[in-house]
Design an enzyme around this catalytic site. Structure first.
Site, PDB file in Angstrom:
ATOM      1  CD  GLU A 259      -2.717   1.323   3.061  1.00 19.19           C
ATOM      2  OE1 GLU A 259      -3.715   1.543   2.648  1.00 19.19           O
ATOM      3  OE2 GLU A 259      -1.579   1.208   3.856  1.00 19.19           O
ATOM      4  CE  LYS A 319      -7.472   0.923   4.055  1.00 25.20           C
ATOM      5  NZ  LYS A 319      -5.553   1.824   4.547  1.00 25.20           N
ATOM      6  CB  CYS A 370      -3.212  -1.038   5.677  1.00 24.23           C
ATOM      7  SG  CYS A 370      -2.255  -0.511   7.035  1.00 24.23           S
TER       8      CYS A 370
END
Length: 496
Positions: A259, A319, A370
């Site tokens: 990321e 995301k 994440c």
């Protein structure tokens, strides 16, 4: 009463030892036992602050990775999260008046973790009991009921231990209740070894993992020139390609970057586009690039972008679970007026809408970004969409050398078992890793170093029971805990 507060304080500190990087998993049930002992026989009002003390003792060291953002943020986060423990403590004092109370308290622990994962501001499910059990006798329970069932079994072992101490300490000699309680405390973790696990299906895929490192530290990890981060990851990809040509590494089928491996939008910048494209062409296989891209004039998305060596940028995953105050600012006008640091967020992120099942070479990877790995539903629907293996792209640069990277790796270990999927973690500064479907860390990097490797991982398609039934075990445990609490309160009122 000071003795009870001391027991709660000790319980919180012992519980902290169960979590990475220390990772003494057996301290999980011991910590719960001490906390339960502190609450037994306590009135609700006193229980609230005793529970709060234990929570603070646990959360201050466990969440110390927040300190690079600011000590005030760390204090505020611990202060808010400890309120959930205070509520748990109050409810526990009521159900502890019922028979079989160790079971009801363990159910309430699951309810407390569920609530923390919802509110405030989208929830914060970090530091759940399950996440202290990345590789322990309790881990296999994840395949049956996910993280909630793992938390429940750890809590149940702890409450059974506390019940045993209470009964023996009260002068009761050995009887069937004592024997049954001891047997239960021992049997719970041992039953984990009996949980069936899906077998190997024979198919594998070779995945190249790139960790480029960053020039700065803390909140300013990009340094003075953001392009350095992109160059670092491109250079490591060229180094991987050369290692393949030299016969030092096998040729990968796909490659994964972390990321935020480029904070320069490759759609908008020809420089970034060409740098990425050259690296992808050199390695000769699709690369999952972690990019921050512009959306309109003042928005952005944190994107996992499939870059093909022939056709260039293609499918992507944006995301969905954004980090409050990191990727967007809740109550924006007020927060920006009160805090200069809040301006570091810059462009506000927009959440994606669909799970991250991305076709890459011979497989469909399950892309998770994440923070999302801590949320059960985020990972579950990625698996349901066909993702295998799972790929966790993460940027822990602001928290390098804190306890966040090892805590996040433990989450990947639990997810691997929960869904019968290999998990690849690619991090800018570490820890990048390969976790087998049985939760074992087969390869990992150090932190604050540039590194790369090619790992061969199994491609599993069989579903676990946890994947098939979803959140049902969690809801059942919450309902049991709530019912017991209502029954205990009603009983207390009748007797008053």
């Amino acid at each position: 009463m000071l003795l009870k507060a001391a027991a709660s304080l000790a319980g919180g500190l012992v519980l902290y030892l169960a979590f990475p990087p220390i990772g003494w998993w057996f301290c999980g049930p011991i910590g719960v036992a001490l906390l339960a002992l502190a609450l037994y026989g306590t009135r609700p009002r006193r229980a609230a602050w005793i529970g709060y003390v234990g929570a603070a003792a646990f959360l201050f060291p466990t969440l110390s990775w927040v300190r690079p953002i600011g000590d005030d943020v760390w204090l505020a986060l611990v202060g808010i999260e400890s309120l959930f423990w205070a509520a748990l403590a109050v409810a526990a004092t009521f159900v502890m008046r019922l028979r079989a109370w160790p079971l009801w308290v363990a159910c309430l622990w699951v309810a407390q973790e569920w609530a923390r994962g919802l509110v405030p501001i989208g929830g914060f499910p970090w530091a759940r009991l399950a996440f202290s059990q990345g590789e322990s006798p309790y881990t296999p329970f994840a395949a049956l009921g996910g993280a909630p069932l793992v938390s429940f079994t750890v809590a149940l072992s702890g409450t059974l231990l506390s019940a045993l101490v209470i009964r023996l300490g009260g002068g009761v000699r050995w009887d069937r209740v004592v024997a049954g309680t001891l047997l239960g405390a021992i049997a719970v973790p041992l039953l984990g070894f009996a949980v069936p696990r899906p077998g190997d299906e024979g198919e594998t895929v070779r995945i190249g993992v790139i960790q480029g490192n960053v020039p700065g530290r803390g909140m300013y990890f990009l340094g003075d020139e953001p392009a350095v981060v992109l160059r670092n990851h491109a250079n490591e990809t060229h180094r991987l390609a050369q290692a393949v040509r030299d016969g030092k590494l096998p040729k990968p089928d796909i490659v994964v970057w972390p990321e935020n491996s480029t904070d320069i939008d490759p759609y908008d910048s020809q420089f970034a586009h060409d740098l990425i494209d050259a690296a992808v062409k050199d390695v000769g296989v699709p690369v999952l690039v972690g990019a921050v891209v512009k959306i309109g004039t003042d928005r952005r998305a944190t994107r996992g972008l499939v870059w093909d060596p022939v056709t260039g940028p293609g499918a992507y995953y944006d995301k969905r679970k954004l980090v409050p105050f990191g990727e967007y600012t809740p109550m924006k006008d007020l927060v920006l007026a009160l805090s200069k640091r809040a301006h570091l967020v810059g462009r506000q992120s927009i959440a994606g809408k669909t799970p991250g099942a991305l076709s890459m070479g011979p497989v469909t990877v399950g892309a998770v970004q994440c923070y999302e790995v801590a949320f059960d539903g985020m990972v579950r629907d990625t698996v349901e969409a066909g993702g295998t293996p799972l790929v966790v792209q993460t940027n822990n640069a602001s928290y390098a050398l804190t306890n966040l990277p090892p805590q996040q790796l433990a989450m990947s270990q639990l997810r691997a078992v929960e869904f019968n999927r290999a998990v690849i973690t690619a991090a800018t500064t570490g820890i990048s890793a390969y976790v087998t479907p049985d939760g074992r860390v087969a390869w990992r990097t150090g932190e604050l170093v540039a590194d790369m490797n090619v790992v061969e991982v199994p491609v599993r398609t069989q579903s676990t029971l946890a994947a098939r039934i979803g959140a049902l075990p969690e809801w059942i445990l919450i309902l049991i805990g709530a019912t017991a609490t209502v029954a205990a309160i009603a009983k207390a009122r009748r007797n008053s």
